[in-house]
Structures are given as C-alpha cells and as structure tokens.
Scaffold this active site. Sequence first.
Site, PDB file in Angstrom:
ATOM      1  N   GLY A  21     -27.357  16.220  -2.848  1.00 40.13           N
ATOM      2  CA  GLY A  21     -27.314  14.779  -3.128  1.00 40.13           C
ATOM      3  C   GLY A  21     -28.713  14.194  -3.214  1.00 40.13           C
ATOM      4  N   THR A  24     -29.993  10.697  -5.651  1.00 44.50           N
ATOM      5  CA  THR A  24     -29.709   9.259  -5.500  1.00 44.50           C
ATOM      6  C   THR A  24     -29.915   8.823  -4.052  1.00 44.50           C
ATOM      7  OG1 THR A  24     -27.383   9.553  -4.876  1.00 44.50           O
ATOM      8  CG2 THR A  24     -27.852   9.412  -7.251  1.00 44.50           C
ATOM      9  N   ASP A  71     -21.435  21.763  -7.574  1.00 40.19           N
ATOM     10  CA  ASP A  71     -20.508  21.016  -6.722  1.00 40.19           C
ATOM     11  C   ASP A  71     -20.507  21.670  -5.345  1.00 40.19           C
ATOM     12  OD1 ASP A  71     -18.228  19.953  -5.438  1.00 40.19           O
ATOM     13  OD2 ASP A  71     -17.250  19.576  -7.354  1.00 40.19           O
ATOM     14  N   TYR A 153     -20.184   7.005  13.343  1.00 37.04           N
ATOM     15  CA  TYR A 153     -18.737   7.103  13.591  1.00 37.04           C
ATOM     16  C   TYR A 153     -18.257   8.551  13.687  1.00 37.04           C
ATOM     17  CZ  TYR A 153     -18.297   6.874   8.383  1.00 37.04           C
ATOM     18  OH  TYR A 153     -18.403   7.070   7.024  1.00 37.04           O
ATOM     19  N   GLY A 196     -27.374   4.395  10.888  1.00 41.19           N
ATOM     20  CA  GLY A 196     -26.560   3.188  10.716  1.00 41.19           C
ATOM     21  C   GLY A 196     -26.729   2.756   9.268  1.00 41.19           C
ATOM     22  N   ARG A 206     -19.161   1.458  -2.624  1.00 38.67           N
ATOM     23  CA  ARG A 206     -17.866   1.994  -2.195  1.00 38.67           C
ATOM     24  C   ARG A 206     -17.379   1.423  -0.879  1.00 38.67           C
ATOM     25  NH1 ARG A 206     -20.596   6.050  -4.749  1.00 38.67           N
ATOM     26  NH2 ARG A 206     -19.450   6.987  -6.489  1.00 38.67           N
TER      27      ARG A 206
HETATM   28  C1  HXC Z   1      -8.094   5.619  -2.200  1.00 39.46           C
HETATM   29  C2  HXC Z   1      -8.982   7.231  -3.562  1.00 39.46           C
HETATM   30  C3  HXC Z   1     -10.109   6.400  -3.854  1.00 39.46           C
HETATM   31  C4  HXC Z   1     -10.152   5.116  -3.242  1.00 39.46           C
HETATM   32  C5  HXC Z   1     -10.338   8.264  -4.929  1.00 39.46           C
HETATM   33  N1  HXC Z   1      -9.185   8.354  -4.258  1.00 39.46           N
HETATM   34  N2  HXC Z   1     -10.931   7.081  -4.692  1.00 39.46           N
HETATM   35  N3  HXC Z   1      -7.994   6.844  -2.744  1.00 39.46           N
HETATM   36  N4  HXC Z   1      -9.131   4.772  -2.429  1.00 39.46           N
HETATM   37  N5  HXC Z   1     -11.165   4.268  -3.452  1.00 39.46           N
HETATM   38  C6  HXC Z   1      -8.243   9.476  -4.287  1.00 39.46           C
HETATM   39  C7  HXC Z   1      -7.716   9.733  -5.687  1.00 39.46           C
HETATM   40  O1  HXC Z   1      -6.628   8.887  -5.968  1.00 39.46           O
HETATM   41  C8  HXC Z   1      -7.314  11.210  -5.623  1.00 39.46           C
HETATM   42  O2  HXC Z   1      -6.066  11.397  -5.017  1.00 39.46           O
HETATM   43  C9  HXC Z   1      -8.365  11.795  -4.682  1.00 39.46           C
HETATM   44  O3  HXC Z   1      -8.913  10.695  -3.928  1.00 39.46           O
HETATM   45  C10 HXC Z   1      -9.501  12.460  -5.446  1.00 39.46           C
HETATM   46  O4  HXC Z   1     -10.012  11.521  -6.396  1.00 39.46           O
HETATM   47  P1  HXC Z   1     -11.036  11.921  -7.541  1.00 39.46           P
HETATM   48  O5  HXC Z   1     -11.407  10.691  -8.281  1.00 39.46           O
HETATM   49  O6  HXC Z   1     -10.488  13.096  -8.303  1.00 39.46           O
HETATM   50  O7  HXC Z   1     -12.223  12.417  -6.641  1.00 39.46           O
HETATM   51  P2  HXC Z   1     -13.605  13.038  -7.020  1.00 39.46           P
HETATM   52  O8  HXC Z   1     -13.853  13.058  -8.500  1.00 39.46           O
HETATM   53  O9  HXC Z   1     -13.680  14.265  -6.252  1.00 39.46           O
HETATM   54  O10 HXC Z   1     -14.642  11.913  -6.462  1.00 39.46           O
HETATM   55  C11 HXC Z   1     -14.962  11.800  -5.128  1.00 39.46           C
HETATM   56  C12 HXC Z   1     -15.034  10.342  -4.645  1.00 39.46           C
HETATM   57  C13 HXC Z   1     -16.057   9.504  -5.452  1.00 39.46           C
HETATM   58  C14 HXC Z   1     -15.441  10.430  -3.170  1.00 39.46           C
HETATM   59  C15 HXC Z   1     -13.668   9.724  -4.765  1.00 39.46           C
HETATM   60  O11 HXC Z   1     -16.126   8.200  -4.906  1.00 39.46           O
HETATM   61  C16 HXC Z   1     -17.420  10.110  -5.465  1.00 39.46           C
HETATM   62  O12 HXC Z   1     -17.738  10.911  -6.329  1.00 39.46           O
HETATM   63  N6  HXC Z   1     -18.281   9.740  -4.467  1.00 39.46           N
HETATM   64  C17 HXC Z   1     -19.638  10.346  -4.308  1.00 39.46           C
HETATM   65  C18 HXC Z   1     -20.652   9.396  -3.767  1.00 39.46           C
HETATM   66  C19 HXC Z   1     -20.238   8.595  -2.560  1.00 39.46           C
HETATM   67  O13 HXC Z   1     -19.062   8.461  -2.232  1.00 39.46           O
HETATM   68  N7  HXC Z   1     -21.254   8.019  -1.880  1.00 39.46           N
HETATM   69  C20 HXC Z   1     -21.067   7.195  -0.722  1.00 39.46           C
HETATM   70  C21 HXC Z   1     -21.504   7.896   0.516  1.00 39.46           C
HETATM   71  S1  HXC Z   1     -21.692   6.686   1.685  1.00 39.46           S
HETATM   72  P3  HXC Z   1      -4.684  11.544  -5.884  1.00 39.46           P
HETATM   73  O14 HXC Z   1      -3.638  11.811  -4.847  1.00 39.46           O
HETATM   74  O15 HXC Z   1      -4.508  10.228  -6.584  1.00 39.46           O
HETATM   75  O16 HXC Z   1      -4.894  12.664  -6.839  1.00 39.46           O
HETATM   76  C22 HXC Z   1     -21.458   7.212   3.210  1.00 39.46           C
HETATM   77  C23 HXC Z   1     -21.999   6.216   4.216  1.00 39.46           C
HETATM   78  C24 HXC Z   1     -21.356   6.239   5.532  1.00 39.46           C
HETATM   79  O17 HXC Z   1     -20.970   8.254   3.466  1.00 39.46           O
HETATM   80  C25 HXC Z   1     -21.827   5.207   6.535  1.00 39.46           C
HETATM   81  C26 HXC Z   1     -22.197   3.837   6.056  1.00 39.46           C
HETATM   82  C27 HXC Z   1     -22.738   2.925   7.117  1.00 39.46           C
HETATM   83  P1  NAP Z   2     -25.162   8.277  -2.369  1.00 39.68           P
HETATM   84  O1  NAP Z   2     -26.392   7.805  -3.074  1.00 39.68           O
HETATM   85  O2  NAP Z   2     -23.830   7.981  -2.974  1.00 39.68           O
HETATM   86  O3  NAP Z   2     -25.319   9.841  -2.130  1.00 39.68           O
HETATM   87  C1  NAP Z   2     -24.291  10.772  -2.193  1.00 39.68           C
HETATM   88  C2  NAP Z   2     -24.779  11.949  -3.003  1.00 39.68           C
HETATM   89  O4  NAP Z   2     -23.848  13.024  -2.882  1.00 39.68           O
HETATM   90  C3  NAP Z   2     -24.928  11.650  -4.495  1.00 39.68           C
HETATM   91  O5  NAP Z   2     -26.204  12.044  -4.920  1.00 39.68           O
HETATM   92  C4  NAP Z   2     -23.857  12.517  -5.157  1.00 39.68           C
HETATM   93  O6  NAP Z   2     -24.318  12.979  -6.437  1.00 39.68           O
HETATM   94  C5  NAP Z   2     -23.727  13.648  -4.139  1.00 39.68           C
HETATM   95  N1  NAP Z   2     -22.397  14.280  -4.220  1.00 39.68           N
HETATM   96  C6  NAP Z   2     -21.186  13.689  -4.076  1.00 39.68           C
HETATM   97  N2  NAP Z   2     -20.207  14.568  -4.254  1.00 39.68           N
HETATM   98  C7  NAP Z   2     -20.808  15.760  -4.480  1.00 39.68           C
HETATM   99  C8  NAP Z   2     -20.332  17.068  -4.736  1.00 39.68           C
HETATM  100  N3  NAP Z   2     -19.008  17.336  -4.758  1.00 39.68           N
HETATM  101  N4  NAP Z   2     -21.239  18.075  -4.944  1.00 39.68           N
HETATM  102  C9  NAP Z   2     -22.577  17.823  -4.917  1.00 39.68           C
HETATM  103  N5  NAP Z   2     -23.088  16.598  -4.668  1.00 39.68           N
HETATM  104  C10 NAP Z   2     -22.211  15.583  -4.456  1.00 39.68           C
HETATM  105  O7  NAP Z   2     -25.099   7.688  -0.878  1.00 39.68           O
HETATM  106  P2  NAP Z   2     -26.200   7.568   0.298  1.00 39.68           P
HETATM  107  O8  NAP Z   2     -25.957   6.262   0.942  1.00 39.68           O
HETATM  108  O9  NAP Z   2     -27.527   7.915  -0.179  1.00 39.68           O
HETATM  109  O10 NAP Z   2     -25.674   8.684   1.326  1.00 39.68           O
HETATM  110  C11 NAP Z   2     -26.453   9.846   1.636  1.00 39.68           C
HETATM  111  C12 NAP Z   2     -26.000  10.422   2.966  1.00 39.68           C
HETATM  112  O11 NAP Z   2     -26.275   9.505   4.022  1.00 39.68           O
HETATM  113  C13 NAP Z   2     -24.511  10.737   3.070  1.00 39.68           C
HETATM  114  O12 NAP Z   2     -24.321  11.906   3.831  1.00 39.68           O
HETATM  115  C14 NAP Z   2     -23.969   9.548   3.809  1.00 39.68           C
HETATM  116  O13 NAP Z   2     -22.765   9.828   4.464  1.00 39.68           O
HETATM  117  C15 NAP Z   2     -25.097   9.310   4.783  1.00 39.68           C
HETATM  118  N6  NAP Z   2     -25.131   7.981   5.365  1.00 39.68           N
HETATM  119  C16 NAP Z   2     -25.491   6.928   4.604  1.00 39.68           C
HETATM  120  C17 NAP Z   2     -25.561   5.684   5.202  1.00 39.68           C
HETATM  121  C18 NAP Z   2     -26.012   4.474   4.446  1.00 39.68           C
HETATM  122  O14 NAP Z   2     -26.000   3.387   5.006  1.00 39.68           O
HETATM  123  N7  NAP Z   2     -26.404   4.595   3.189  1.00 39.68           N
HETATM  124  C19 NAP Z   2     -25.235   5.534   6.555  1.00 39.68           C
HETATM  125  C20 NAP Z   2     -24.860   6.646   7.286  1.00 39.68           C
HETATM  126  C21 NAP Z   2     -24.824   7.880   6.684  1.00 39.68           C
HETATM  127  P3  NAP Z   2     -23.341  13.318  -7.691  1.00 39.68           P
HETATM  128  O15 NAP Z   2     -22.466  12.134  -7.873  1.00 39.68           O
HETATM  129  O16 NAP Z   2     -24.297  13.607  -8.807  1.00 39.68           O
HETATM  130  O17 NAP Z   2     -22.578  14.545  -7.293  1.00 39.68           O
END
Ligand code: HXC
Ligand code: NAP
Length: 287
Positions: A21, A24, A71, A153, A196, A206
């Site tokens: 990752g 980004t 992936d 969490y 945090g 998201r």
């Molecule tokens: C409910 C959802 C959903 C949503 C997807 N699904 N999005 N369900 N609410 N918002 C369901 C779909 O319906 C599907 O189930 C299953 O999840 C898989 O969906 P896909 O779209 O095929 O998933 P995929 O292409 O694998 O994409 C993964 C993803 C997407 C997680 C859904 O958002 C993504 O690519 N995210 C990567 C980056 C990311 O999330 N970054 C944030 C990290 S932040 P069904 O049953 O319908 O087939 C973080 C911070 C934590 O972790 C702490 C903050 C303080």
């Molecule tokens: P982000 O920019 O959405 O980063 C997530 C990264 O994961 C993206 O670069 C994405 O790239 C990659 N990724 C997702 N699915 C993948 C897959 N199947 N295979 C390979 N790569 C994949 O979010 P971020 O906020 O920087 O988060 C980074 C880390 O910090 C995460 O572990 C998150 O849980 C943690 N974190 C963030 C926060 C915060 O406040 N931002 C707080 C606590 C913890 P592609 O879409 O190109 O795959």
Amino acid sequence: MLSKNMLSPDTYEGQVVLITGGGTGLGKSMTEHYLSLGAKVIITSRKQDVLDETAKALDPSGENIFAISGDVRKADDVDRVVAASVAHFGKIDVLINNAAGNFVMPTERLSSRAFESIIGIVLQGSINYCLAVGKYWIKEGIKGNILNIITTYAFTGTAFTVPSACAKAGVLALTRSLAVEWGKKYGIRINAVAPGPFPTEGAWQRLIPPAFADLADPAKQIPLGRVGEHIELTNLCTYLTSPYAAYINGADIVIDGGEWLMGAGQFNQYLAIPEQMWDMLEQMRGK
Ligand code: HXC
Ligand code: NAP
C-alpha cells in the site's frame, strides 16, 4: 510540533524497504520518508498506475523506487512481488505491512464476502507477506525486521468497522507470536504501530462520509485536540525499523494523542463539566 526527520539522512543507506500500500496515504508518506533516509523502496498494491504516479513524483531518477502491482490476498502475487523485488534491488531488509481495506456499516448489514474481503486484505495479506519475506530471510540468513500497521481498536474492538477490528486484532496476535518464534530462532524482529486518526483520502472517504463529518470529527475525541501529522507517524516507523530500535521486539506502539484512553476512563465524560460547576462542587464540600 516538530515537522522534520528525526534520524540522520544516511540511516537507511544500503537498505531495502518493502511497503505494501506504498502508493497512497500513509504508505506514500512512509515511502517518501524512507527515501529521504537513503533507503531503496519497493511499493506494491493492486493499481499499477497509482504506484507509477507515486514513484514518478517521489523518485524522478527512477533508481530508488521499484513499483510493482500485486494483490496481498493472493499468495502467488506475493511470491512474485518478493522474487521480483529481490531480483531488482538484490535484497529486502524491512517489510511494512500497511495495505488495508475498510468501510463503515452496521455489522448485521454485512455479507460473509464483505468480511472475507477485509480479513483477506488486512490479516491474510499480512500473513502472506510475513511468510514470503520471512522464508526468504530464513533461507538467506538475513536478520530483517517487520512493522505491521494496526489500529487502536485492535485492542478495544469497535462498533461499525467490525471486519477491520477482527483483522487488525489478528495482526496484533501475529506480531506477538512471531516476535517470539522468529526472534528466538532467527533474530528477526517484528513490531506493530497503532495510529489514531491521520487524515488520508482512502480512510476519510470510507470511514467519515460527509453526512457523519460533524458527529465523527476525530479531533473532538482526542485529548490533545488534533489529528496526527504524517511525519509524526513516519518518524516513529523509521525509528522502529532502524538499528536504533534493535532491542524493540513484539511491541505495539500507540500514536494517537491519547484518543483510545479518552474513551476508556470511567469518568472521562466529566471533561464536559464547566469550571463553574466544579467551583460550585468545591464550595459545597467546604460547608
Ligand atoms: C458494506 C461492502 C462495502 C460497504 C464492499 N462491500 N463495500 N459492504 N459496505 N461500503 C462488500 C461487497 O458488497 C461485497 O460483498 C464484498 O464487500 C467485497 O466487495 P468488493 O467491492 O468486491 O471488494 P474489493 O474489490 O475487494 O474492495 C475492497 C474494499 C474497497 C475494502 C471494499 O473499499 C477497497 O479497495 N479498499 C482499499 C482501501 C481502503 O479501504 N482504505 C482505507 C483504509 S483505512 P457481496 O456479498 O456483495 O459480494 C483504515 C483506517 C483505520 O484501515 C482507522 C482509522 C482511524
Ligand atoms: P489508504 O491510502 O487507503 O491505503 C490503503 C492501501 O492499501 C492503498 O494503497 C491500497 O492500494 C492498498 N490495498 C488495498 N487493498 C489491497 C490489496 N488487496 N492488495 C494490495 N494492496 C491493497 O489508507 P491509509 O489511511 O493510508 O491506511 C494505511 C494503513 O494505516 C492501513 O493499514 C490502515 O488501516 C492504517 N491506519 C490508518 C489510519 C488513518 O487514520 N489513516 C489510522 C489507523 C490505521 P490499491 O487500491 O492500489 O490496492
């Protein structure tokens, strides 16, 4: 607040760091920071165009970043990325499991596949990289080290992002388990950082939809009254994976301005009580 690098610019000279990752958000900031300390960096995620854009922006010479898509959920992709990275830079010294997936939703609305998707990225993805890079280190006799990015969490659990909470708790267990097993057998260190809120487009888009923005304003839940600066986190990460942290193994370091404790203390909600009311209470006590 200090906004400069903590370590000297040659700290990572000759070292190779792989960041999942890394194209980004926080991964991109880490990539920039490791580069500034002399490291070569491998960045990997699903989107090659995003990785290429980051590589071009941070390393115009093209010599210090290797951008390769894959992936994290697919063991074959992970093996291919690791083999190509070793072929490209000659070795890997540090692994950062940073890739994640997440969304907010009441749990009863989620399908089994929704859980599978998040657990696949966060937990299985971290396991896949630990296995591929760990086996390579063990075979080559390299005493590398791993940093897992979790969240607070992972300790407390949380409502509304339950798949992520389950997966991050699993990554914490993975961290503590391997710190002992691979620390003792091979001298491989593994630690976790629990940030945090650190604003990134990926997380904010998201997890804090505009309709919830006021309700979920993270700064309101943090004793220090602000979210984190990326450099505060990247200074911690670059320290933990450096030789200066050679005795830190199996740790989970929280960097959240005190946020998780704010939710935990029995009487913390009294912070909302104005000073005048405390004055009144004190006067009554005196009578
Ligand atoms: C409910 C959802 C959903 C949503 C997807 N699904 N999005 N369900 N609410 N918002 C369901 C779909 O319906 C599907 O189930 C299953 O999840 C898989 O969906 P896909 O779209 O095929 O998933 P995929 O292409 O694998 O994409 C993964 C993803 C997407 C997680 C859904 O958002 C993504 O690519 N995210 C990567 C980056 C990311 O999330 N970054 C944030 C990290 S932040 P069904 O049953 O319908 O087939 C973080 C911070 C934590 O972790 C702490 C903050 C303080
Ligand atoms: P982000 O920019 O959405 O980063 C997530 C990264 O994961 C993206 O670069 C994405 O790239 C990659 N990724 C997702 N699915 C993948 C897959 N199947 N295979 C390979 N790569 C994949 O979010 P971020 O906020 O920087 O988060 C980074 C880390 O910090 C995460 O572990 C998150 O849980 C943690 N974190 C963030 C926060 C915060 O406040 N931002 C707080 C606590 C913890 P592609 O879409 O190109 O795959």
